[in-house]
Write an enzyme that holds these catalytic residues in place. Structure first.
Site, PDB file in Angstrom:
ATOM      1  CB  VAL A 282     -24.077  -3.697  18.887  1.00 19.05           C
ATOM      2  CG1 VAL A 282     -23.213  -3.058  18.887  1.00 19.05           C
ATOM      3  CG2 VAL A 282     -23.922  -5.404  19.136  1.00 19.05           C
ATOM      4  CB  ALA A 283     -26.473   0.657  18.323  1.00 22.10           C
TER       5      ALA A 283
ATOM      6  CG  ASP B 141      -5.368  27.276  56.746  1.00 18.96           C
ATOM      7  OD1 ASP B 141      -5.960  26.801  57.407  1.00 18.96           O
ATOM      8  OD2 ASP B 141      -4.202  26.241  56.121  1.00 18.96           O
TER       9      ASP B 141
ATOM     10  CG  ASN C 259     -23.662   2.781  18.501  1.00 16.11           C
ATOM     11  OD1 ASN C 259     -23.962   3.005  19.366  1.00 16.11           O
ATOM     12  ND2 ASN C 259     -22.784   1.471  18.551  1.00 16.11           N
TER      13      ASN C 259
HETATM   14  P1  ATP Z   1      -3.242  29.701  58.907  1.00 13.25           P
HETATM   15  O1  ATP Z   1      -3.928  28.109  60.425  1.00 13.25           O
HETATM   16  O2  ATP Z   1      -4.429  30.338  58.986  1.00 13.25           O
HETATM   17  O3  ATP Z   1      -2.604  28.852  58.206  1.00 13.25           O
HETATM   18  P2  ATP Z   1      -1.431  30.166  60.460  1.00 13.25           P
HETATM   19  O4  ATP Z   1      -0.271  30.709  60.036  1.00 13.25           O
HETATM   20  O5  ATP Z   1      -1.555  32.030  61.476  1.00 13.25           O
HETATM   21  O6  ATP Z   1      -2.845  30.365  59.913  1.00 13.25           O
HETATM   22  P3  ATP Z   1      -0.297  28.901  62.311  1.00 13.25           P
HETATM   23  O7  ATP Z   1       0.926  28.265  61.306  1.00 13.25           O
HETATM   24  O8  ATP Z   1      -1.018  27.628  63.118  1.00 13.25           O
HETATM   25  O9  ATP Z   1      -1.370  29.315  61.668  1.00 13.25           O
HETATM   26  O10 ATP Z   1       0.310  30.213  62.810  1.00 13.25           O
HETATM   27  C1  ATP Z   1      -0.392  29.860  64.611  1.00 13.25           C
HETATM   28  C2  ATP Z   1       0.577  31.226  65.320  1.00 13.25           C
HETATM   29  O11 ATP Z   1       1.311  31.137  65.503  1.00 13.25           O
HETATM   30  C3  ATP Z   1       0.125  32.631  64.768  1.00 13.25           C
HETATM   31  O12 ATP Z   1      -0.735  33.409  64.583  1.00 13.25           O
HETATM   32  C4  ATP Z   1       1.593  33.033  65.245  1.00 13.25           C
HETATM   33  O13 ATP Z   1       1.102  33.866  66.364  1.00 13.25           O
HETATM   34  C5  ATP Z   1       2.297  31.703  65.901  1.00 13.25           C
HETATM   35  N1  ATP Z   1       3.412  31.452  64.865  1.00 13.25           N
HETATM   36  C6  ATP Z   1       3.337  31.522  63.512  1.00 13.25           C
HETATM   37  N2  ATP Z   1       4.471  31.008  63.051  1.00 13.25           N
HETATM   38  C7  ATP Z   1       5.500  31.010  63.604  1.00 13.25           C
HETATM   39  C8  ATP Z   1       6.695  31.043  63.289  1.00 13.25           C
HETATM   40  N3  ATP Z   1       7.246  30.704  62.371  1.00 13.25           N
HETATM   41  N4  ATP Z   1       7.487  31.378  64.714  1.00 13.25           N
HETATM   42  C9  ATP Z   1       6.508  31.055  65.849  1.00 13.25           C
HETATM   43  N5  ATP Z   1       5.614  31.874  66.059  1.00 13.25           N
HETATM   44  C10 ATP Z   1       4.740  31.601  64.728  1.00 13.25           C
END
Ligand code: ATP
Length: 915
Positions: free
Chosen positions: A295-296, A342, A714
């Site tokens: 057991v131990a 990201d 144990n």
């Molecule tokens: P990550 O992927 O690192 O989070 P990110 O935020 O730039 O980066 P996305 O959210 O895919 O990635 O955005 C891609 C591109 O879209 C951005 O670089 C920007 O030019 C454009 N974008 C981001 N947010 C908006 C928005 N709310 N409206 C319009 N265009 C946008």
């Protein structure tokens, strides 16, 4: 006061009828007092969990184990032999085992419950006319809920607005293709505006959205029609409640190892018993001893140790802003060799401010805009915007909030402007298209504003607005804009273009007029640079993956020390164009992937995995789920992440911070190290016990330990230090100095097996030495020669045997306490360890010592365990003998030292060169 009445088919009702029925207003929502009242009347919006086990059930479950049956049989045999004290000890051991098991189970359940709370979804609701974020559990019928791409629908809803709203309802209907929703009234079959049961199947109720399904696209608004167990998913909740707990790979491997060792130790104990029979020993006594030893020695608790270590680490991780959704990922974290992160919000602060603008063919400071001359740019960025700023609070995407802030500096407010130019239609933002458009009423006509990644928007522009005049866009204009994008991006600015189009009845994203561009600063997180450097030291590669422009990404990645050369960057287009083989080769050098879309992320993750890496990947968007799932550890963002990303992930960062990943990996490595230390400690201690008994029996002398001694060791001296090792605080620096372990590495690799055998034999050696000391002294005092047969003879005297057994028992128990202290860090002298870091170990050591003393000094225990009282000088000698594992530890640290110092020096040199 509203109270739910029967089953009302809201899909057969108009929005007005729904509002009347639920006594709410689709714009104003409920008042706070009404919402609170309804919460009290209807209960929380939660799915009830399955029936929990009672304490009595758990208790009997703990006893339902073959080893426990064997022990109970041994207790019965002891009673038959009138060895009542042995029987009592065995029963106490069994009961204590069961109680410890129940406590552990309760703790694990509590941890899981609090995890559930932490990961519970939130919802954006309109109450008293204001949008706000609340816990989804506080929703009540009549609440107005805003829906966005990526969110999990928090209750059953009758839709009031649906802009390109698509919902994936597989959780409910099994249909994995997203369903396009609308707000139209559905007539019940064969009825007028039916108040009777709807015959429309669930999947066809387009004007309803159901709890636990997921918005994959678009935006919407809905009135809560049912919450908690009254929802459609609630009706089938019992089916989905019982999710099986997962067994981690390490638990599985340890389970198998445990089985193998069990067979081995059972074999050894059986052999021990048969040898004893051949030697004509007392059969019944030897049977109980062999059973106790079995057991131990059977390491049945190994998988439990892993569970406790992992569960405790999950609790610790919450403190460093990490929520673990799947237990096995803690283990995998320790082996991560590539972290794909990201950029926005994780490596940067996601606190954006517009610094510069490109307008009328030049870059100007954001403070130099003119309200009248540049009104289209300011209006466009304000109207084509979903962020909300009200009463000092802000909700929405930081990119959009930065635009509202800039417009605010020029006295423009979205609310006021939208009253003049109400939004009629929209094409929401998605990271695939990288832009969004909204169409607004502008007097008698309509105007559409588009904003998005400049390179994408530019491709769709055929005209340009310069100093209030629209002209055809020439190549020179395009080149100038391109140069402006590059200039702003190389200064680490995030760029966003605004374009417009007049007329039309629906937003169209082509033939646009380019209005201007803004450049925003999103500062790198100060702690990220250090984390990247420490990752490099720990053999973990950092890779930046972003939707942003390649120059912006490069500028920030260089600031953070992720890349040095522009060639280490790759764009989504290149990823698309490269064949697999070339792409894989590129992965050796590329550290920044820019302008990627979610599908590229999957290819990147799979590529790194093909190259033998263990990959952790961060994600936040709706479309990140596939890449999060294909990574070894999917990490979702707790603050900005969508529910979809959270559900696809293994762990969630509650602060969205890159440096937190480093802490999580350190924790993962620490947990593995603790499990390894605990396993080696337990097995070497068990080996010590078995060898002590086995060698004595082989030599045909009396057994050095009674069954009660073995069980005591144990239960007390073995288990507490093992738990203390399991929760040990590791030296973070030294953990992050080593390269990541190989995922399939055995627990006994890197000297683990040698360590187990060495300490096992050492403990057996010193215990037997202690055992022999008593007969030896007698033999010497009588002037006889020292031989095994003389020892055997001397041990036939029951007083001598009792004292010798007490010696062996004391040394065996105490040596394990000393051994545990050394095992905290096999590379560090005990004099250099910070013992106050592990209060559990201090407690285990002190308690173990006190208990060990009490079995030889407290009369009741002396009687129960058949021990003798020891003098101070005897204690001193036995303590010195028991401390041998520490002496051995110090000796080995001394031998390792020069090598380790050289290694560290070489490592530090290489880091300096890298920088
Ligand atoms: P990550 O992927 O690192 O989070 P990110 O935020 O730039 O980066 P996305 O959210 O895919 O990635 O955005 C891609 C591109 O879209 C951005 O670089 C920007 O030019 C454009 N974008 C981001 N947010 C908006 C928005 N709310 N409206 C319009 N265009 C946008």
């Amino acid at each position: 006061m509203w109270i739910r009445r029967g089953n009302i088919m809201f899909e057969n009702k108009t929005v007005r009828e729904t509002c009347e029925e639920l006594q709410t207003d689709s714009e104003y929502g409920l008042s706070y007092t009404e919402a609170a009242q309804r919460l009290q009347d209807n209960g929380a919006n939660e799915l009830k969990s399955a029936k929990k086990k009672t304490k009595v059930e758990s208790f009997f479950e703990q006893l339902n184990d073959p080893l426990i049956y064997v022990l109970l049989a041994a207790a019965a045999v002891s009673i038959l032999l009138q060895e009542v004290s042995d029987a009592i000890i065995i029963i106490v051991v069994v009961l204590m085992n069961a109680f410890v098991g129940i406590i552990q189970e309760g703790k694990a359940q509590k941890a899981l419950d609090s995890l559930k709370k932490l990961t519970s979804p939130r919802a954006v609701v309109i109450r008293e006319g204001k949008e706000q974020e609340v816990q989804a559990s506080s929703l009540v019928p009549g609440d107005i809920v805003c829906l966005d791409a990526g969110c999990q629908i928090p209750a059953d809803l009758r839709l009031v607005k649906a802009n390109n709203l698509k919902v994936e309802e597989s959780a409910l209907t099994g249909e994995s293709l997203p369903i396009e929703k609308n707000v139209d009234f559905i007539a019940g079959k064969g009825m007028g505006r039916g108040y009777k049961a709807s015959s429309v199947p669930l999947g066809d109720r387009k004007n309803m959205a159901y709890m636990s399904t997921i918005v994959t696209n678009g935006r919407g608004l809905g009135i809560v029609t049912a919450t908690g167990m009254n929802t459609e998913i609630g009706k089938i909740a019992a089916l989905i409640n019982d999710s099986q707990e997962e067994i981690t790979p390490l638990q599985k491997r340890l389970g198998e190892l445990g089985k193998m060792l069990s067979i081995l130790s059972l074999g050894l104990c059986a052999a021990l018993f048969f040898i004893a029979v051949l030697q004509h020993r007392n059969m019944a006594e030897m049977l109980i001893t062999a059973i106790s030893l079995a057991v131990a020695a059977v390491p049945e608790g190994l998988p439990a140790v892993v569970t406790i270590c992992l569960a405790l680490s999950v609790t610790r991780m919450v403190k460093v802003h990490t929520i673990v959704r799947r237990l096995p990922s803690v283990e995998t974290l320790g082996a991560v060799s590539v972290v794909c992160s990201d950029k926005t919000g994780t490596l940067t602060q996601n606190r954006m401010t517009v610094e510069g603008c490109y307008i009328d063919e030049k870059i100007v400071d954001s403070s130099e805009l003119k309200l009248r001359e540049h009104s289209e740019l300011l209006q466009g960025m304000t109207l084509c915007n979903d962020a909300v700023q009200k009463d000092g609070s802000s909700i929405g995407d930081p990119t959009e909030l930065a635009l509202l802030n800039l417009a605010g500096q020029y006295g423009i407010r979205r609310e006021t402007l939208e009253r003049e130019m109400p939004r009629k239609k929209e094409l929401p933002f998605d990271s695939e298209r990288k832009m969004m458009s909204t169409m607004h009423k502008n007097g008698s006509t309509n105007i559409t504003y588009t904003k998005g990644a400049p390179d994408v928007v530019l491709k769709r522009c055929s005209r340009i607005l310069i100093r209030g005049k629209v002209t055809a866009m020439t190549d020179t204009h395009r080149r100038q804009i391109q140069e402006a994008i590059e200039k702003m991006s190389s200064q680490a600015l995030r760029t966003l273009a605004v374009a417009m189009r007049t007329g039309g009845n629906a937003p169209v994203e082509r033939e646009l007029t380019f209005v201007g561009m803004v450049g925003m600063r999103d500062p790198a997180r100060p702690e990220a640079k250090g984390a990247v450097a420490r990752f490099r030291q720990a053999g973990v590669t950092t890779v930046m993956i972003t939707g942003d422009h390649v120059d912006t990404a490069f500028a920030i990645a260089r600031q953070l020390g992720i890349v040095e050369r522009q060639e280490q960057c790759m764009t989504g287009e290149e990823i698309q164009s490269l064949p697999d083989e070339k792409f894989l080769r590129k992965l050796d050098d590329v550290r920044v992937f820019a302008r990627v879309s979610p599908e590229h992320k999957v290819r990147i993750v799979k590529g790194f995995k093909t190259k033998g890496n263990i990959v952790a990947m961060t994600g936040d968007g709706v479309n990140d789920a596939p890449s999060l799932k294909s990574a070894d550890v999917g990490i979702a963002m707790g603050m900005t992440g969508t529910d979809v990303a959270r559900q696809a992930s293994d762990i969630i960062l509650t602060d969205d911070n890159f440096a937190t990943i480093e802490k999580a990996i350190e924790e993962g490595r620490g947990v593995y190290e603790n499990i390894r230390k605990t396993v080696i400690f337990l097995l070497s201690s068990n080996l010590g016990e078995i060898m002590t008994m086995f060698l004595a029996v082989l030599c045909d002398i009396a057994s050095p330990l009674k069954s009660s001694h073995i069980l005591w060791i144990n239960l007390i001296t073995d288990s507490l230090p093992a738990l203390a090792l399991g929760v040990d605080e590791n030296d973070g620096d030294s953990l992050m100095e080593e390269p990541p372990r190989k995922p399939k590495e055995s627990l006994f690799a890197r000297g683990g097996l040698a360590c187990t055998c060495f300490y096992g034999l050492l403990i057996a050696g010193i215990s037997l030495t202690a055992f022999f000391t008593v007969p030896y002294e007698l033999i010497m005092s009588k002037g006889a020669s020292f031989s095994i047969s003389n020892i055997a003879l001397a041990l036939q005297n029951s007083d001598i045997l009792m004292r010798a057994q007490t010696y062996a028992f004391t040394v065996l128990g105490m040596s394990q306490l000393f051994h545990a202290v050394g095992m905290r860090d096999i590379h560090k002298s005990v004099f250099r360890m910070n013992h106050f870091e592990n209060k559990w170990m201090i407690a285990a050591f002190v308690l173990g010592f006190v208990l060990q003393i009490s079995v030889t000094e407290v009369p009741v225990l002396i009687k129960a365990f058949g021990t003798v009282h020891l003098e101070f000088h005897e204690w001193l000698r036995l303590t010195i003998l028991a401390a041998f594992p520490i002496l051995a530890h110090e000796f080995m640290v001394f031998l390792q030292k020069p090598e380790k110092d050289v290694c560290n020096q070489v490592k530090m040199e290489s880091i300096r060169i890298d920088r």
